[in-house]
Scaffold this active site. Structure first.
Site, PDB file in Angstrom:
ATOM      1  N   LYS A   1      17.271   3.148   0.092  1.00  5.82           N
ATOM      2  CA  LYS A   1      18.257   2.952   1.166  1.00  5.82           C
ATOM      3  C   LYS A   1      19.356   2.056   0.620  1.00  5.82           C
ATOM      4  CE  LYS A   1      15.256   2.657   5.229  1.00  5.82           C
ATOM      5  NZ  LYS A   1      14.821   1.707   6.274  1.00  5.82           N
TER       6      LYS A   1
ATOM      7  N   GLU B  81       7.226   2.184  -6.375  1.00  6.02           N
ATOM      8  CA  GLU B  81       7.484   1.718  -5.002  1.00  6.02           C
ATOM      9  C   GLU B  81       7.657   2.911  -4.063  1.00  6.02           C
ATOM     10  OE1 GLU B  81       7.418  -0.267  -2.772  1.00  6.02           O
ATOM     11  OE2 GLU B  81       8.234  -2.246  -3.179  1.00  6.02           O
ATOM     12  N   ASP B  82       7.395   2.677  -2.787  1.00  8.57           N
ATOM     13  CA  ASP B  82       7.654   3.706  -1.787  1.00  8.57           C
ATOM     14  C   ASP B  82       9.136   3.747  -1.434  1.00  8.57           C
ATOM     15  OD1 ASP B  82       7.588   1.214  -0.540  1.00  8.57           O
ATOM     16  OD2 ASP B  82       6.274   1.833   1.108  1.00  8.57           O
TER      17      ASP B  82
ATOM     18  N   PHE C  49      14.482   4.117   9.948  1.00 10.21           N
ATOM     19  CA  PHE C  49      13.115   3.679   9.647  1.00 10.21           C
ATOM     20  C   PHE C  49      12.237   4.914   9.488  1.00 10.21           C
ATOM     21  CE2 PHE C  49       8.874   2.033  10.288  1.00 10.21           C
ATOM     22  CZ  PHE C  49       8.911   0.901   9.502  1.00 10.21           C
ATOM     23  N   VAL C  50      11.642   5.046   8.308  1.00 16.15           N
ATOM     24  CA  VAL C  50      10.857   6.251   8.018  1.00 16.15           C
ATOM     25  C   VAL C  50       9.369   5.926   7.888  1.00 16.15           C
ATOM     26  CG1 VAL C  50      12.721   7.597   6.972  1.00 16.15           C
ATOM     27  CG2 VAL C  50      11.410   6.023   5.545  1.00 16.15           C
TER      28      VAL C  50
ATOM     29  N   ASP D  62      14.748  -1.100   0.031  1.00 16.36           N
ATOM     30  CA  ASP D  62      15.577  -1.277   1.221  1.00 16.36           C
ATOM     31  C   ASP D  62      16.605  -2.369   0.912  1.00 16.36           C
ATOM     32  OD1 ASP D  62      16.343  -1.107   3.918  1.00 16.36           O
ATOM     33  OD2 ASP D  62      14.781  -2.450   4.589  1.00 16.36           O
TER      34      ASP D  62
ATOM     35  N   ARG E   7       0.525   6.409   7.561  1.00 13.82           N
ATOM     36  CA  ARG E   7       0.674   6.547   6.104  1.00 13.82           C
ATOM     37  C   ARG E   7       0.202   7.929   5.627  1.00 13.82           C
ATOM     38  NH1 ARG E   7       1.774   1.448   3.934  1.00 13.82           N
ATOM     39  NH2 ARG E   7       0.730  -0.294   4.927  1.00 13.82           N
TER      40      ARG E   7
ATOM     41  N   LYS F 278       0.817  -1.191   0.000  1.00 15.84           N
ATOM     42  CA  LYS F 278       0.000   0.000   0.000  1.00 15.84           C
ATOM     43  C   LYS F 278       0.861   1.255   0.000  1.00 15.84           C
ATOM     44  CE  LYS F 278      -3.296  -2.354   3.011  1.00 15.84           C
ATOM     45  NZ  LYS F 278      -3.802  -2.429   4.411  1.00 15.84           N
ATOM     46  N   GLY F 279       2.145   1.084   0.333  1.00 16.83           N
ATOM     47  CA  GLY F 279       3.012   2.226   0.619  1.00 16.83           C
ATOM     48  C   GLY F 279       3.173   3.235  -0.492  1.00 16.83           C
TER      49      GLY F 279
ATOM     50  N   ASP G   2       4.244   3.259   6.500  1.00 12.20           N
ATOM     51  CA  ASP G   2       3.559   2.993   7.771  1.00 12.20           C
ATOM     52  C   ASP G   2       4.501   2.455   8.843  1.00 12.20           C
ATOM     53  OD1 ASP G   2       3.936   0.406   6.522  1.00 12.20           O
ATOM     54  OD2 ASP G   2       2.573  -0.378   8.046  1.00 12.20           O
TER      55      ASP G   2
HETATM   56  P1  5GP Z   1      12.958  -4.577   0.865  1.00 16.02           P
HETATM   57  O1  5GP Z   1      12.303  -5.819   0.338  1.00 16.02           O
HETATM   58  O2  5GP Z   1      13.607  -3.741  -0.212  1.00 16.02           O
HETATM   59  O3  5GP Z   1      13.910  -4.881   1.993  1.00 16.02           O
HETATM   60  O4  5GP Z   1      11.854  -3.726   1.560  1.00 16.02           O
HETATM   61  C1  5GP Z   1      10.845  -3.153   0.845  1.00 16.02           C
HETATM   62  C2  5GP Z   1       9.669  -2.867   1.735  1.00 16.02           C
HETATM   63  O5  5GP Z   1      10.032  -2.804   3.120  1.00 16.02           O
HETATM   64  C3  5GP Z   1       9.078  -1.531   1.409  1.00 16.02           C
HETATM   65  O6  5GP Z   1       8.149  -1.603   0.353  1.00 16.02           O
HETATM   66  C4  5GP Z   1       8.457  -1.122   2.727  1.00 16.02           C
HETATM   67  O7  5GP Z   1       7.181  -1.698   2.831  1.00 16.02           O
HETATM   68  C5  5GP Z   1       9.353  -1.761   3.769  1.00 16.02           C
HETATM   69  N1  5GP Z   1      10.322  -0.820   4.324  1.00 16.02           N
HETATM   70  C6  5GP Z   1      11.653  -0.806   4.142  1.00 16.02           C
HETATM   71  N2  5GP Z   1      12.231   0.206   4.801  1.00 16.02           N
HETATM   72  C7  5GP Z   1      11.223   0.881   5.400  1.00 16.02           C
HETATM   73  C8  5GP Z   1      11.166   2.059   6.208  1.00 16.02           C
HETATM   74  O8  5GP Z   1      12.154   2.731   6.536  1.00 16.02           O
HETATM   75  N3  5GP Z   1       9.917   2.439   6.622  1.00 16.02           N
HETATM   76  C9  5GP Z   1       8.788   1.756   6.305  1.00 16.02           C
HETATM   77  N4  5GP Z   1       7.634   2.228   6.775  1.00 16.02           N
HETATM   78  N5  5GP Z   1       8.807   0.650   5.544  1.00 16.02           N
HETATM   79  C10 5GP Z   1      10.012   0.227   5.086  1.00 16.02           C
END
Ligand code: 5GP
Length: 185
Positions: free
Chosen positions: A138, A106-107, A159-160, A110, A172, A51-52, A166
């Site tokens: 990130k 994507e939001d 962590f944002v 990470d 959100r 949803k982000g 969220d």
């Molecule tokens: P990844 O699979 O790249 O490790 O993580 C992607 C997902 O992790 C993002 O779509 C998001 O939902 C969540 N995520 C990663 N870092 C953060 C953060 O700093 N804050 C929030 N709210 N969600 C994050």
């Protein structure tokens, strides 16, 4: 009675990127995307990862001038502030992507696990092209090698929340991106 948290009366965390910066950066990104997709054969599919990314999607879509269609996909990949390292498809696309130009929205990227999974999944739908626009990146946390074609902001390993992001389902709707200090520092 529980009163919902209000950004005015209950500011949480500290502002990392404010709404003005978000809005001007999205306008720049829209210009780049418009230029890259200037000669489309059919409307560009903006594939929002629920949803982000929905606030980013809404603002980016309104800044674009190329024709677009909106589509959604949902995955589960994160719990609290810790990545689970595994990704599960919760909702697949509901339109054919064959021979279409797809821009995943994507939001945040990470570790890259989610987007690596989605890239692989979307490729199986045989689109003409697949690119990725992520509001936040990130880079220091990366575990999977992924290309983010359009990055809004590179951010440090914090962590944002806010502007779609969220913490356990809430925050959100905050208009700015904030750092949530879960360790009380
Ligand atoms: P990844 O699979 O790249 O490790 O993580 C992607 C997902 O992790 C993002 O779509 C998001 O939902 C969540 N995520 C990663 N870092 C953060 C953060 O700093 N804050 C929030 N709210 N969600 C994050």
């Amino acid at each position: 009675m529980n009163t919902p948290a209000s950004p005015e009366t209950t500011p949480i965390g500290t502002v990392l990127i404010d709404r003005t910066e978000i809005s001007s950066r999205i306008a720049e990104l829209a210009g780049e995307i418009d230029a890259a997709y200037a000669s489309l054969e059919s409307p560009l599919i903006l594939l929002s990862v629920l949803k982000g990314s929905i606030l980013f999607l809404a603002d980016l879509a309104r800044s674009l001038t190329v024709p677009v269609e909106l589509e959604f996909i949902a995955v589960r990949s994160y719990e609290g502030t810790q990545s689970t390292g595994s990704v599960e498809l919760v909702k697949d696309v509901s339109m054919p992507l064959r021979d279409r130009d797809v821009l995943m929205i994507e939001d945040i990227v990470d570790t890259g696990t989610t987007i690596a999974f989605l890239h692989e999944h979307i490729r199986r739908h045989a689109p003409r092209s697949v690119r990725l626009a992520s509001l936040l990146n990130k880079e220091s946390r990366r575990e999977k090698s992924v290309t983010v074609d359009y990055v809004g902001f590179d951010i440090p390993d914090r962590f944002v929340i806010g502007y779609g992001l969220d913490y356990d389902g809430i925050y959100r709707n905050l208009p700015d991106i904030r750092v949530l200090d879960t360790d009380g520092d």
